[in-house]
Write a protein that holds these residues in place. Structure first.
Motif, mmCIF file in Angstrom:
data_model
loop_
_atom_site.group_PDB
_atom_site.id
_atom_site.type_symbol
_atom_site.label_atom_id
_atom_site.label_comp_id
_atom_site.label_asym_id
_atom_site.label_seq_id
_atom_site.Cartn_x
_atom_site.Cartn_y
_atom_site.Cartn_z
ATOM 1 N N SER A 1 0.822 -1.218 0.000
ATOM 2 C CA SER A 1 0.000 0.000 0.000
ATOM 3 C C SER A 1 0.852 1.263 0.000
ATOM 4 O O SER A 1 0.547 2.235 -0.693
ATOM 5 N N LYS A 2 1.918 1.240 0.766
ATOM 6 C CA LYS A 2 2.726 2.459 0.884
ATOM 7 C C LYS A 2 3.464 2.812 -0.407
ATOM 8 O O LYS A 2 3.923 3.931 -0.580
ATOM 9 N N SER A 3 3.559 1.828 -1.345
ATOM 10 C CA SER A 3 4.240 2.112 -2.614
ATOM 11 C C SER A 3 3.291 2.716 -3.645
ATOM 12 O O SER A 3 3.704 3.026 -4.769
ATOM 13 N N VAL A 4 2.029 2.865 -3.270
ATOM 14 C CA VAL A 4 1.023 3.382 -4.213
ATOM 15 C C VAL A 4 0.738 4.828 -3.847
ATOM 16 O O VAL A 4 0.151 5.109 -2.791
ATOM 17 N N THR A 5 1.175 5.739 -4.710
ATOM 18 C CA THR A 5 1.166 7.165 -4.370
ATOM 19 C C THR A 5 0.594 7.981 -5.526
ATOM 20 O O THR A 5 -0.049 7.430 -6.423
ATOM 21 N N ASP A 6 0.881 9.258 -5.513
ATOM 22 C CA ASP A 6 0.420 10.124 -6.610
ATOM 23 C C ASP A 6 1.330 10.006 -7.831
ATOM 24 O O ASP A 6 1.098 10.691 -8.825
ATOM 25 N N LEU A 7 2.376 9.161 -7.754
ATOM 26 C CA LEU A 7 3.211 8.923 -8.930
ATOM 27 C C LEU A 7 2.803 7.563 -9.500
ATOM 28 O O LEU A 7 3.089 6.525 -8.900
ATOM 29 N N PRO A 8 2.109 7.572 -10.631
ATOM 30 C CA PRO A 8 1.606 6.292 -11.152
ATOM 31 C C PRO A 8 2.735 5.289 -11.354
ATOM 32 O O PRO A 8 3.854 5.676 -11.695
ATOM 33 N N ARG A 9 2.462 4.022 -11.127
ATOM 34 C CA ARG A 9 3.488 3.008 -11.361
ATOM 35 C C ARG A 9 2.949 1.906 -12.254
ATOM 36 O O ARG A 9 1.747 1.639 -12.314
ATOM 37 N N LYS A 10 3.888 1.277 -12.986
ATOM 38 C CA LYS A 10 3.510 0.170 -13.857
ATOM 39 C C LYS A 10 3.475 -1.109 -13.041
ATOM 40 O O LYS A 10 4.392 -1.365 -12.257
ATOM 41 N N VAL A 11 2.434 -1.906 -13.202
ATOM 42 C CA VAL A 11 2.435 -3.242 -12.623
ATOM 43 C C VAL A 11 2.018 -4.208 -13.718
ATOM 44 O O VAL A 11 1.283 -3.862 -14.643
ATOM 45 N N LYS A 12 2.532 -5.421 -13.624
ATOM 46 C CA LYS A 12 2.125 -6.464 -14.565
ATOM 47 C C LYS A 12 1.647 -7.636 -13.731
ATOM 48 O O LYS A 12 2.351 -8.088 -12.819
ATOM 49 N N VAL A 13 0.455 -8.111 -14.000
ATOM 50 C CA VAL A 13 -0.159 -9.193 -13.238
ATOM 51 C C VAL A 13 -0.851 -10.126 -14.211
ATOM 52 O O VAL A 13 -1.568 -9.668 -15.112
ATOM 53 N N LEU A 14 -0.609 -11.418 -14.085
ATOM 54 C CA LEU A 14 -1.268 -12.423 -14.929
ATOM 55 C C LEU A 14 -1.157 -12.055 -16.414
ATOM 56 O O LEU A 14 -2.100 -12.224 -17.188
ATOM 57 N N GLY A 15 0.011 -11.551 -16.779
ATOM 58 C CA GLY A 15 0.256 -11.234 -18.187
ATOM 59 C C GLY A 15 -0.314 -9.909 -18.643
ATOM 60 O O GLY A 15 -0.164 -9.550 -19.811
ATOM 61 N N GLU A 16 -0.967 -9.160 -17.747
ATOM 62 C CA GLU A 16 -1.580 -7.889 -18.150
ATOM 63 C C GLU A 16 -0.793 -6.709 -17.602
ATOM 64 O O GLU A 16 -0.529 -6.636 -16.404
ATOM 65 N N GLU A 17 -0.468 -5.769 -18.488
ATOM 66 C CA GLU A 17 0.210 -4.555 -18.050
ATOM 67 C C GLU A 17 -0.832 -3.534 -17.623
ATOM 68 O O GLU A 17 -1.766 -3.240 -18.370
ATOM 69 N N LEU A 18 -0.655 -3.004 -16.419
ATOM 70 C CA LEU A 18 -1.637 -2.100 -15.840
ATOM 71 C C LEU A 18 -0.924 -0.920 -15.196
ATOM 72 O O LEU A 18 0.292 -0.940 -15.051
ATOM 73 N N VAL A 19 -1.694 0.106 -14.827
ATOM 74 C CA VAL A 19 -1.104 1.234 -14.114
ATOM 75 C C VAL A 19 -1.847 1.394 -12.788
ATOM 76 O O VAL A 19 -3.072 1.296 -12.712
ATOM 77 N N LEU A 20 -1.068 1.601 -11.739
ATOM 78 C CA LEU A 20 -1.579 1.633 -10.367
ATOM 79 C C LEU A 20 -1.239 2.989 -9.766
ATOM 80 O O LEU A 20 -0.116 3.468 -9.918
ATOM 81 N N PHE A 21 -2.217 3.606 -9.093
ATOM 82 C CA PHE A 21 -1.991 4.948 -8.538
ATOM 83 C C PHE A 21 -2.949 5.153 -7.366
ATOM 84 O O PHE A 21 -3.829 4.317 -7.112
ATOM 85 N N ARG A 22 -2.786 6.256 -6.696
ATOM 86 C CA ARG A 22 -3.684 6.630 -5.607
ATOM 87 C C ARG A 22 -4.156 8.049 -5.878
ATOM 88 O O ARG A 22 -3.338 8.954 -6.068
ATOM 89 N N ASP A 23 -5.463 8.254 -5.940
ATOM 90 C CA ASP A 23 -5.938 9.612 -6.242
ATOM 91 C C ASP A 23 -5.793 10.501 -5.004
ATOM 92 O O ASP A 23 -5.455 10.033 -3.918
ATOM 93 N N ALA A 24 -6.011 11.765 -5.189
ATOM 94 C CA ALA A 24 -5.741 12.716 -4.104
ATOM 95 C C ALA A 24 -6.721 12.543 -2.947
ATOM 96 O O ALA A 24 -6.530 13.119 -1.877
ATOM 97 N N LYS A 25 -7.767 11.771 -3.152
ATOM 98 C CA LYS A 25 -8.673 11.454 -2.040
ATOM 99 C C LYS A 25 -8.265 10.160 -1.343
ATOM 100 O O LYS A 25 -8.957 9.678 -0.452
#
Lengths: 402, 402, 402
Positions: B50-74
């Motif tokens: 959880s602490k690695s998910v911030t306002d700087l979007p990050r790339k994650v790949k899960v089960l062969g799918e490339e996705l982007v993970l972020f935390r909105d300002a709320k």
């Protein structure tokens, strides 16, 4: 077990079960024999700065073809298939002589049109050497660039002139680059790692200038781009133009006209909104399906020595990955589409009309070439070789609001 | 000439003429639409701390799918398909706002469920924006981890609780990592470069602990592992367990119970043989067919700040190649099987019974999902969300020798 | 639109519209079951220097097969299939013991012929272990090299002796290397990144010595190579030889005889034109279709300690890219043909006759093997294991000019 697992309909826009996506192969495949590759092969393309072509052979890749480029000791540029026709050694390791390039392995000597002048290990230095021919392409030099023609010789057009590049003033000089300058604003990249179409799409897209370059992370080019313009797209001069009108203070307006010419040529007006016709022309030259170089020619004040853009006060090549995320520019927006975008997933809207016009014209001309015809914008009459460039920033009294 | 060269029968076990080998595709292919991929998509998977998910979007790949993970300002975590639905630019270069993430290219704004809130270059900031939806996946946070559900929404189960992770004592805190920690014992690797199945096989294999971790190159975990245990494997709790009993001095014995839960969840007892229920749970989450990350959650004394294992006195990341050869650990044993092992060459024996039980259960549940059913271990009733974890080291008086 | 764009005939040797090119797969594919791979598998190949084979297992790749090479504590070299037959872990991480190599994962112990001596986690350390066999290949050591035989056991020939390598004088020692020395002249490369056939072609090509090594960028070996010789090619001793006669001052001539033996063995005379029989033998051993190593054995004065060649005063590994272009050697000429040359584009001429003879012999023997026969140059009679090497520099009074 059944071969296919049960699939559920995608609900609420979930990413689950979305269909496979495709690239637009018609417009992104550029190799020999591909429809777009054959269209592109009917035009001249700048492949290197003239001054970079010397007695040290260099590798170039254009439209999916690996070639070797050199200048013979008489000053003629040559563009040859790199594998020596004898035993396949690369002419990259060849030696320049007055008459051409000599292969290092067994010494066959070829001129810039591939004629074999010598086979030193054969009797009489090659009794049958006239029957040999190293594959070659025509080149011509202009505006400080080496242009190549990779199409059928009998369809070779005149190398065009551009009216805005002629008549250099005494205090001006021609600046040019063949690199990734157009996407990064600096000299970090020799080659750009995504499809030529992604940069080509970008030029008839005046709206991204308002977001990416002006409001997303601060003003990158000029404050005036923050104003959302009134835009009109239209076909003109074997290409597409837009007119973007911005209302200024004091009852004036500026009409920014930008133009794209078939198949990959563009002239973007001065990005500091300097008045008058654009000073430059550029070409987005495919290296292969997922790489390109952009050639720029621009009139500059003597001694200006080129320039580099900055984002957040830094040139692109000196930014960290996080800075690229927080201050994205053309490179990030276009590289972010992938090496070759997945066009089947696009949702084009009203503001994308310029792109739709470009692609429609490209598709139509691909069909013309496939049917045996000559595409628009190629000219076989030297008397008609000058192309008029419409692009520029034109200031005037504001017209009545539309 | 005949097409096929003459082949001789392999004699004396010679490596000549051995047949081509295959991977078990059924259990190693994890992408969308593959049988195992569809099974895995019916469970929640931890994908980041959880602490690695911030306002700087990050790339994650899960089960062969490339996705982007972020935390909105709320503060809401969001997991979106990375290519903006408009023109395909990556949301990795997006900007976080209170309501979601804004694409850098033309400014479309999406919330954490993919709803399009703004299209700034369109009339009225997008008159049809409600019809647009960026593909998204549900996420929930627990134990310091972000869990994602990549299956069909109508089959979304309750995110499980684990009884051994509840009721943190006042002097304890939760430690977690999502990395290669489970294979190297340190923080060298963000992603592990081989199939998830190879680590999954490892957990119901108590015998390798006796060899690899105890007698091959010295004691890696605890001396007690050098004792060859009496092992019993059994199905339990939607998974597989083993009980490994070791006879200790003084007429006592220790029963080490380890458990694996469908489809990729495990709880290994304390490796220093501390008495009692296991303090942690981990998940082997496939990145793609030949990569995984392992998420760990563990109760720790406050301030312990995690830990690292050593081999021959050094952490894995500081060892030379020769040291890895002379002091191999889980990483070498599993990476040595290749990016995806060639299962057709395996010779499973009595001591591999745990692995056979695991694979049989996976195969059976793949079939259940393929037939339209719900696999074991998914739960739709929030009142039944707590999973009991059997794992632990249990000491007692020695029973009569069997 | 028609599927195929219109194609124009290539005119004036233009590179436009040239046909796709192919490699000679028959002579360049070396993997198991390929025609040339099966031919090559009937001969012994040197795969490593004996001194490099120790108690630390090493990876070797030969004829497209990845293997592990080690020496057990009794001094026997072993060459095994690397994936442990139990669960596939690499024996690269195995531990050497007196009787063989032990897998790190579950401790199975194998001898140098793949026999399974122990399965420590099974009852009675493996009641059925005799039925298990790790795939293995025979090895023998000679001249400081480890030779391997990767063919069918019942076709295993005697390991040949070479007359020029026997009878080491008291002041001589044997020098050997298995590396890229033969193409770069130094120890920069462990493996050479192009097809074995490209180096194999090079040896029966005395003319490239005149150009590449003597006149193109200066004298690399010896001035005498600048003289264009009178060359005769002929089949001899299960291989191809050439005699290259150069007229010297003072009414003398030197006959330089070089030989190539099936399928990849060569003996090049002293490159400083020292009189007498060649001091060495070398083998071009394919690693896979596009890589090889070259093993050299050479008699040397004691204490000479090997040597390195220089180009323009520098060793290959210390030269810049531009220096490699301006002073190309064997590596550049051969690597310049690509990872696998495109043989369909070759134009072989009179001076390439040696190569034509070699390829014809290879093709013929591939056919012999495919038909079930034994290729030339393999010998099953230990009494006939000595191969006579013809190569050398032979000086004499000049004969009448031809």
């Amino acid at each position: 077990m059944s071969d296919q697992p049960t699939r559920f309909p995608s609900r609420e826009g979930s990413a689950y079960g979305r269909p496979p996506a495709q690239s637009n192969k018609l417009l992104t495949e550029v190799g020999p024999g591909t429809p777009c590759g054959e269209l592109l092969r009917r035009y001249w393309h700048p492949i290197a700065a003239s001054k970079s072509v010397t007695d040290l052979p260099r590798k170039v890749k254009v439209l999916g073809e690996e070639l070797v480029l050199f200048r013979d000791a008489k000053g003629r540029a040559g563009l040859l298939y790199p594998r020596c026709m004898h035993r396949g050694t690369s002419l990259f390791y060849g030696k320049i002589e007055a008459e051409g390039i000599r292969c290092c392995y067994h010494g066959w000597l070829f001129d810039v049109q591939g004629r074999c002048l010598e086979q030193p290990c054969e009797l009489e230095r090659g009794r049958h050497r006239d029957a040999a021919r190293q594959p070659w392409y025509p080149v011509e030099e202009r505006y400080g660039l080496v242009f190549a023609y990779l199409g059928p010789l009998e369809k070779k057009p005149v190398l065009p002139l551009y009216d805005n590049l002629e008549n250099l003033a005494p205090d001006q000089e021609m600046w040019c680059t063949v690199s990734g300058f157009g996407s990064t604003g600096d000299d970090s990249l020799d080659v750009v790692p995504y499809s030529w179409l992604q940069m080509n799409d970008n030029v008839m897209d005046p709206f991204h200038v308002h977001v990416l370059h002006s409001t997303f992370s601060g003003v990158q080019f000029h404050e005036q781009f923050s104003l959302l313009p009134q835009v009109d797209f239209f076909y003109a001069d074997h290409g597409v133009c837009y007119s973007a009108v911005r209302q200024l203070e004091g009852g004036r307006e500026v009409d920014r006209i930008s133009s794209w010419l078939m198949p990959n040529i563009m002239s973007v007006p001065d990005i500091r909104f300097k008045e008058g016709q654009s000073d430059g022309v550029s070409w987005v030259v495919p290296v292969d399906d997922s790489h390109y170089v952009q050639a720029f020619v621009m009139k500059m004040p003597k001694g200006a020595g080129g320039f580099a853009l900055t984002l957040n006060g830094k040139t692109w090549g000196t930014m960290t990955e996080e800075e690229h995320q927080r201050f994205p520019g053309d490179f990030e927006a276009q590289a972010g589409q992938g090496p070759i975008s997945l066009h089947s997933e696009e949702h084009l809207v009203t503001s994308d009309r310029g792109i739709m016009l470009q692609r429609k014209l490209l598709e139509k001309q691909i069909e013309v070439v496939a049917q045996g015809g000559d595409p628009v914008g190629v000219c076989f009459d030297p008397a008609k070789a000058v192309v008029k460039v419409r692009s520029g920033n034109f200031y005037r009294a504001a017209r009545a609001a539309g």
